[in-house]
Scaffold this active site. Structure first.
Site, PDB file in Angstrom:
ATOM      1  CG  HIS A  54       6.352  17.226   1.878  1.00 37.13           C
ATOM      2  ND1 HIS A  54       6.562  16.343   2.913  1.00 37.13           N
ATOM      3  CD2 HIS A  54       6.106  16.442   0.787  1.00 37.13           C
ATOM      4  CE1 HIS A  54       6.468  15.101   2.473  1.00 37.13           C
ATOM      5  NE2 HIS A  54       6.184  15.136   1.192  1.00 37.13           N
ATOM      6  CG  ASP A  88       6.676  13.334   7.681  1.00 35.76           C
ATOM      7  OD1 ASP A  88       7.359  14.206   7.099  1.00 35.76           O
ATOM      8  OD2 ASP A  88       7.037  12.778   8.731  1.00 35.76           O
TER       9      ASP A  88
END
Length: 433
Positions: A405, A409
């Site tokens: 992450h 995204d």
């Protein structure tokens, strides 16, 4: 007699140390020149170390699981004086030859350092009672020549099974399944009670299993994972696969994996952050133009990840050949170090055991890993060409993707899988140039 000190050799590729995985000899054993002494694991691969001399082992460097540096003492062998001198000469000759190399594309292993010490004259011996025989003094049992991994050998030894008595299903290496069949056949056909107790078994985490533990711990500790799962209708893709296999001729049989890899490769140029590696120490993300696809492969020793180089440039049949070749090389231990490193994205699939969904752990320093799951049949509402809905039996498969992450995204991961879904649900788009 003289003592020959055999030091840990330089195996090249910048390796500075190795872990002892399995000793093939012990103190008191007689060894022959070129005999297999010990299995060691570097961060590249497992390596067999062979003896440069014949003699009797009088000292070993450490226990299984210990780490030994290149150049450190590996074991000491008692040899005849002349043999020790010849071995020392051979080592010096190898050193000279290595130093004369001026240009090469490969690392040149440096010959092991040899220390030979002549014994000092001893006073006349006095009669003494012969010492009681010890395990080390017993004649060494000739080792079997059956091909098997260290894990299978260790298990057979613990079970008291002679591997020479175990037949391999494919005529090659004896695997855990072959050992299970042997044990079942020789159990007299009876069934063990479900509640039968078993002794606790402490198992030392060493070798490849230790590497896996370290890598997985580092990945989960350093990478904030998230996983996205989508359901795909692969009914038409499975039909296309069957049609291709029906006309394949001498080409290898296609599984679902080459088709899925083709879909991933077609979509990755649109999502470059997924085919990337993140150097979190330098804070640099490298987006790779080529897809060097890691292929998680289960072996007797644990999970390995051979790499399909330039997967985006291979057609379905070429992918099928390379998948089969690399999987076999990983399982039989013949995979080269360059075939086990440098991946930019990894695919992990358990085939029929794939389950409904998975949350795979990223192969650091990559930033994503994709997990196709098991294909299941289920009734679904389908809209026909006439616009009417009807119920049909369809083949469905979930695709999981875990991402870093810090780099990827959630929107990008979901968009990538949705675009992959369009390809595999419309095979004409997948197979067109």
């Amino acid at each position: 007699m003289a003592k020959f000190t055999f030091n840990m050799p330089d195996v090249g590729e910048g390796v500075a140390e190795a872990e002892i995985v399995e000793w093939q000899v012990k103190v008191g054993d007689k060894v022959e020149e070129d005999q297999h002494l010990v299995d060691v694991m570097t961060d590249k691969a497992t390596i067999d170390i062979e003896s440069p001399v014949s003699g009797t082992v009088i000292e070993v460097a450490g226990e299984v699981g210990d780490t030994i540096s290149v150049g450190a003492m590996l074991l000491v062998v008692e040899v005849e004086g002349d043999a020790a001198d010849e071995a020392a000469d051979d080592a010096h000759t190898a050193d000279d030859a290595a130093s004369e190399e001026t240009s090469t594309d490969m690392a040149v292993p440096v010959a092991p350092t040899v220390t030979v010490s002549e014994p000092q004259p001893a006073p006349a011996p006095t009669p003494a009672p012969a010492p009681a025989p010890t395990e080390a003094a017993q004649p060494s049992v000739s080792r079997d020549k059956t091909m098997a991994s260290p894990a299978v050998r260790r298990r057979a030894r613990d079970l008291g099974v002679d591997l020479n008595d175990v037949k391999s299903a494919d005529g090659g290496r004896v695997r855990h399944g072959d050992l299970d069949q042997f044990l079942a056949y020789n159990s007299g056909g009876g069934f063990s009670p479900a509640g039968k107790s078993r002794a606790d078994e402490p198992v030392k985490v060493i070798g490849l299993r230790k590497r896996i533990a370290q890598n997985m711990s580092a990945a989960k500790r350093n990478i904030p994972h998230f996983t996205y799962v989508e359901e795909c209708d692969v009914t038409d893709l499975e039909k296309a696969r069957a049609d291709l296999n029906a006309v394949r001729g001498q080409k290898p049989k296609l599984t679902m994996l080459p088709l899925l890899i083709t879909a991933f490769c077609k979509m990755l140029p649109k999502y470059p952050m997924i085919n990337a590696r993140y150097d979190d120490e330098a804070n640099i993300v490298t987006r790779h133009g080529s897809v060097h696809l890691g292929m998680a492969t289960q072996t007797d020793n644990g999970l390995m990840v051979p790499v399909i180089r330039d997967a985006q440039a291979r057609n379905l049949w070429q992918l099928a050949v390379e998948i089969g070749r690399l999987a076999q090389a990983a399982r039989d231990g013949s995979a080269k170090s360059e075939e086990l490193s440098g991946s930019t994205l990894t695919v992990t699939s358990l085939g029929p055991l794939g389950g409904v969904a998975t949350t795979p752990v990223i192969n650091r320093p990559e930033v994503a890993i994709i997990g196709p799951n098991r294909i299941i049949e289920r009734p679904m509402f389908v809209t026909g060409a006439d616009g009417q809905e009807r119920i049909e039996k369809r083949k469905l498969m979930n695709i999981s993707i875990s991402c870093d992450h810090r780099v990827v995204d959630g929107f990008d991961a979901a968009s990538f899988i949705q675009d992959v879904k369009k390809l595999i649900e419309t095979p004409v788009l997948l197979l067109s140039d």
